[in-house]
Design a protein around this motif. Structure first.
Motif, PDB file in Angstrom:
ATOM      1  N   LYS A 173     -14.451 -26.515  -5.552  1.00  0.00           N
ATOM      2  CA  LYS A 173     -13.102 -27.073  -5.461  1.00  0.00           C
ATOM      3  C   LYS A 173     -12.827 -27.574  -4.052  1.00  0.00           C
ATOM      4  O   LYS A 173     -13.005 -26.834  -3.074  1.00  0.00           O
ATOM      5  CB  LYS A 173     -12.065 -26.010  -5.844  1.00  0.00           C
ATOM      6  CG  LYS A 173     -10.634 -26.513  -5.821  1.00  0.00           C
ATOM      7  CD  LYS A 173      -9.651 -25.416  -6.211  1.00  0.00           C
ATOM      8  CE  LYS A 173      -8.210 -25.921  -6.154  1.00  0.00           C
ATOM      9  NZ  LYS A 173      -7.238 -24.850  -6.504  1.00  0.00           N
ATOM     10  N   LEU A 174     -12.431 -28.836  -3.934  1.00  0.00           N
ATOM     11  CA  LEU A 174     -12.027 -29.402  -2.652  1.00  0.00           C
ATOM     12  C   LEU A 174     -10.508 -29.489  -2.608  1.00  0.00           C
ATOM     13  O   LEU A 174      -9.845 -29.666  -3.633  1.00  0.00           O
ATOM     14  CB  LEU A 174     -12.626 -30.799  -2.449  1.00  0.00           C
ATOM     15  CG  LEU A 174     -14.148 -30.928  -2.402  1.00  0.00           C
ATOM     16  CD1 LEU A 174     -14.548 -32.355  -2.051  1.00  0.00           C
ATOM     17  CD2 LEU A 174     -14.756 -29.949  -1.406  1.00  0.00           C
ATOM     18  N   SER A 175      -9.968 -29.395  -1.403  1.00  0.00           N
ATOM     19  CA  SER A 175      -8.527 -29.553  -1.226  1.00  0.00           C
ATOM     20  C   SER A 175      -8.263 -30.298   0.068  1.00  0.00           C
ATOM     21  O   SER A 175      -9.162 -30.455   0.911  1.00  0.00           O
ATOM     22  CB  SER A 175      -7.835 -28.190  -1.201  1.00  0.00           C
ATOM     23  OG  SER A 175      -8.337 -27.386  -0.140  1.00  0.00           O
ATOM     24  N   GLY A 176      -7.029 -30.781   0.227  1.00  0.00           N
ATOM     25  CA  GLY A 176      -6.720 -31.618   1.373  1.00  0.00           C
ATOM     26  C   GLY A 176      -7.201 -33.034   1.141  1.00  0.00           C
ATOM     27  O   GLY A 176      -7.646 -33.387   0.050  1.00  0.00           O
ATOM     28  N   LYS A 177      -7.146 -33.848   2.177  1.00  0.00           N
ATOM     29  CA  LYS A 177      -7.580 -35.235   2.038  1.00  0.00           C
ATOM     30  C   LYS A 177      -9.099 -35.327   1.899  1.00  0.00           C
ATOM     31  O   LYS A 177      -9.835 -34.554   2.512  1.00  0.00           O
ATOM     32  CB  LYS A 177      -7.122 -36.060   3.236  1.00  0.00           C
ATOM     33  CG  LYS A 177      -5.605 -36.229   3.333  1.00  0.00           C
ATOM     34  CD  LYS A 177      -5.231 -37.050   4.554  1.00  0.00           C
ATOM     35  CE  LYS A 177      -3.727 -37.223   4.650  1.00  0.00           C
ATOM     36  NZ  LYS A 177      -3.331 -37.976   5.862  1.00  0.00           N
TER      37      LYS A 177
END
Length: 275
Positions: free
Chosen positions: A10-14
């Motif tokens: 899971k990636l988050s942020g820009k």
């Protein structure tokens, strides 16, 4: 042959998405500055492949990419270089102008790359997958089935749909075709962030990238144009080895030919990018 897929979780942020660096060191330097100004971590910067290509600084470009610690999948150029192939594998029509140009820039790139750079390129994955704002995202170069397949906005949806079906993705990020676009249908989204190594045949020397944003836990994206020192890139390409036509495109923003383009995209030459 089994595909090599890198799973990022899971990636988050820009998230910064871009493709086709094409050995354009000046464009890569400018994009890295964008990432830093936007506080985007290197692991959230992802290239759709073809770090190496038409421009004059393949070795310097790969080394900067390596130092940046951004991520990339293998484009057709990386695959061919890793296999010590004699051509770029771009799937250009034999005898076409693009095919002729590739017989100039590809051997040049091969001759300039160090063992260190080739060792960096060889293990790049075929695809990258991650989850973002509740959606599964898959990165491809051309398509999931064919690294060198040209997928444009006008490409029939059924062709794109088969990629969603096999990957079970909500979003596919594609590269290879050189033009930024998005196509949304049936709750699925195909995004081509554009390339930074060559202009998008729009009559402007600026190049293109895309930023994902998960503000309010929703999936958002925006294409951006990138200004960089294209005059220096053009100057460095005047070396009597690389195609003068590509050097001219760096300045004019107009492709030498539209051999690879469908009729719709060909007709938009010089009219700006329609997003």
């Amino acid at each position: 042959m089994d595909k090599k897929i890198e799973h990022l979780g899971k990636l988050s942020g820009k998230v910064l998405l871009f493709g086709g660096v094409y050995s354009n060191l000046q464009a890569l330097e400018a994009l890295k500055r964008v990432a830093e100004s936007e506080n985007i971590l290197p692991e959230n910067c992802i290239c759709t492949g073809d770090i190496v290509g038409y421009c004059s600084q393949p070795e310097e470009t790969v080394q900067l990419f390596k130092l940046w610690h951004a991520k990339s999948i293998a484009g057709n150029v990386e695959i061919q270089l890793s296999n010590e192939a004699e051509d770029c594998g771009c799937d250009f029509k034999k005898g076409s102008r693009c095919d002729g140009f590739s017989q100039q820039w590809y051997p040049y790139a091969q001759s300039k790359l160090s063992k260190s750079s080739l060792e960096f390129l060889k293990p790049l994955p075929d695809h990258i997958e991650f989850n973002y704002a509740g959606k599964k995202v898959t990165i491809v170069h051309g398509s999931y089935f064919n690294t060198s397949e040209f997928i444009f906005k006008s490409t029939p949806w059924n062709t794109k749909k088969s990629n969603f079906d096999v990957t079970k993705s909500d979003v596919i990020i594609g590269g290879h075709c050189g033009l930024p676009f998005y196509h949304e249908k049936e709750n699925k989204l195909w995004i081509n962030p554009g390339v930074i190594g060559m202009p998008a045949n729009d009559g402007n020397p600026n190049v293109w990238y895309t930023i994902l944003n998960d503000k309010n836990e929703t999936f958002n994206f925006k294409h951006h144009s990138l200004k960089y020192n294209y005059k220096l890139t053009n100057k460095l390409m005047q070396n009597d080895i690389l195609p003068k036509e590509y050097a001219r495109t760096i300045v004019t923003g107009i492709w030498d030919n539209t051999e690879i383009l469908p009729a719709i995209e060909s007709g938009l030459q010089g009219f700006g990018i329609q997003l």
